[in-house]
Design an enzyme around this catalytic site. Structure first.
Site, PDB file in Angstrom:
ATOM      1  N   CYS A  87       0.859  -1.181   0.000  1.00 32.47           N
ATOM      2  CA  CYS A  87       0.000   0.000   0.000  1.00 32.47           C
ATOM      3  C   CYS A  87       0.896   1.232   0.000  1.00 32.47           C
ATOM      4  O   CYS A  87       1.648   1.451   0.951  1.00 32.47           O
ATOM      5  CB  CYS A  87      -0.875  -0.028   1.253  1.00 32.47           C
ATOM      6  SG  CYS A  87      -1.875   1.438   1.486  1.00 32.47           S
ATOM      7  N   CYS A 124      -0.880   3.648  -6.748  1.00 37.41           N
ATOM      8  CA  CYS A 124      -1.746   2.987  -5.778  1.00 37.41           C
ATOM      9  C   CYS A 124      -1.816   1.539  -6.238  1.00 37.41           C
ATOM     10  O   CYS A 124      -2.017   1.265  -7.424  1.00 37.41           O
ATOM     11  CB  CYS A 124      -3.141   3.617  -5.787  1.00 37.41           C
ATOM     12  SG  CYS A 124      -4.374   2.625  -4.900  1.00 37.41           S
TER      13      CYS A 124
HETATM   14  N1  DGL Z   1      -3.905   0.363  -2.251  1.00 36.14           N
HETATM   15  C1  DGL Z   1      -3.544   1.487  -1.519  1.00 36.14           C
HETATM   16  C2  DGL Z   1      -2.364   2.272  -2.007  1.00 36.14           C
HETATM   17  O1  DGL Z   1      -1.505   1.733  -2.671  1.00 36.14           O
HETATM   18  C3  DGL Z   1      -4.565   2.277  -0.729  1.00 36.14           C
HETATM   19  C4  DGL Z   1      -5.877   2.627  -1.299  1.00 36.14           C
HETATM   20  C5  DGL Z   1      -6.742   3.327  -0.249  1.00 36.14           C
HETATM   21  O2  DGL Z   1      -7.150   2.665   0.706  1.00 36.14           O
HETATM   22  O3  DGL Z   1      -6.988   4.527  -0.370  1.00 36.14           O
HETATM   23  O4  DGL Z   1      -2.216   3.413  -1.690  1.00 36.14           O
END
Ligand code: DGL
Length: 272
Positions: free
Chosen positions: A76, A186
């Site tokens: 993340c 993301c």
């Molecule tokens: N998948 C996540 C990232 O890479 C987070 C997405 C979220 O919860 O806003 O930032």
């Protein structure tokens, strides 16, 4: 001797970390996945920093106390830079994080106009300004932070399709900015890269961090003391275990089947 089946805990707010897990499997097919998604507090991109740090610390440490692993991957971008120092101090395992692939993208761009598609939190982080200053001082960046797009990915697991008009609306600033390269900052977004590419046209180059993270994981596997899991403990483990802090998203089983993830136990309502 290397562990035969390294067990890797991948953490995310939702299903985005599966794009990182997928990249790890490609390089390390025997890896057993321990997946933890804090979907009770999704999306992280709209949360205060401190909330993300304390959720991530509590949940990862809590799961590790019950389910041993060899390594932790924070799959993340939004959580990684916030939580890595505290997590590394708290757990006695290698911890890998993910940041937007600014440097490789800058090397690929022909017109020096690039886009960053990420969460609202990631696009405004000071470390991002730092990466851009350091690795692409001569480039123009268009930053799009969208939690709606993250939600769209969660909702698309079951059907495998994304609404093209909505995608076109979200990515409009990238077209306006005439970018030729887009960083998927993301981890959710590589899961819909084909749909994004269809929206933006064939000339645009897409860059994400999955492969680099997987390479890092593989390089850390050379540590002989990794995780300290006995062969016996490994033999008893299910192939893959997925934990969600709220009900798992619809379509997760379909996604796992589509990606040939055999024998995956999916558990909802863990520690939420
Ligand atoms: N998948 C996540 C990232 O890479 C987070 C997405 C979220 O919860 O806003 O930032």
């Amino acid at each position: 001797m290397r562990p035969l089946a390294p067990r890797i805990l991948v953490f995310d707010s939702g299903v985005g970390g599966l794009s990182i897990a997928r990249a790890i499997w490609q390089q390390l097919p025997r890896a057993r996945l321990l997946y933890l998604a804090d979907n009770a507090h999704f999306p992280y991109g709209d949360q205060p920093d401190q909330a993300v740090i304390s959720r991530c610390l509590t949940l990862v440490q809590g799961l590790l106390a019950q389910q041993p692993a060899d390594m932790v991957v924070i799959g993340c971008n939004t959580a990684s830079t916030l939580v890595l120092p505290a997590l590394r101090a708290a757990v006695k395992l290698p911890v890998v994080g993910v940041v937007p692939a600014i440097k490789p993208a800058a090397a690929l761009s022909r017109n020096h106009r690039l886009g960053l598609l990420a969460t609202p939190a990631t696009v405004r982080r000071p470390y991002l300004d730092q990466l851009i200053r350091e690795f692409s001082p001569d480039c123009d960046w268009v930053r799009v932070g969208s939690s709606a797009l993250v939600q769209l990915v969660e909702d698309s697991l079951e059907s495998g399709t994304v609404n093209a008009a909505t995608l076109a609306r979200i990515t409009e600033p990238l077209r306006q900015g005439e970018v030729d390269t887009v960083v998927l900052g993301c981890t959710h977004f590589p899961l819909i890269q084909a749909a994004l590419a269809a929206t933006m046209g064939p000339e645009v180059v897409w860059v994400d961090s999955g492969e680099a993270i997987a390479r890092r994981v593989v390089s850390l596997m050379d540590n002989p003391g990794l995780g300290g899991l006995s062969g016996e403990a490994r033999a008893k483990m299910a192939d893959h275990q997925l934990f969600f802090t709220a009900a798992p998203p619809k379509g997760l089983g379909v996604w796992l089947q589509r990606h040939s993830v055999g024998d995956a136990g999916v558990t909802g309502y863990w520690g939420g």
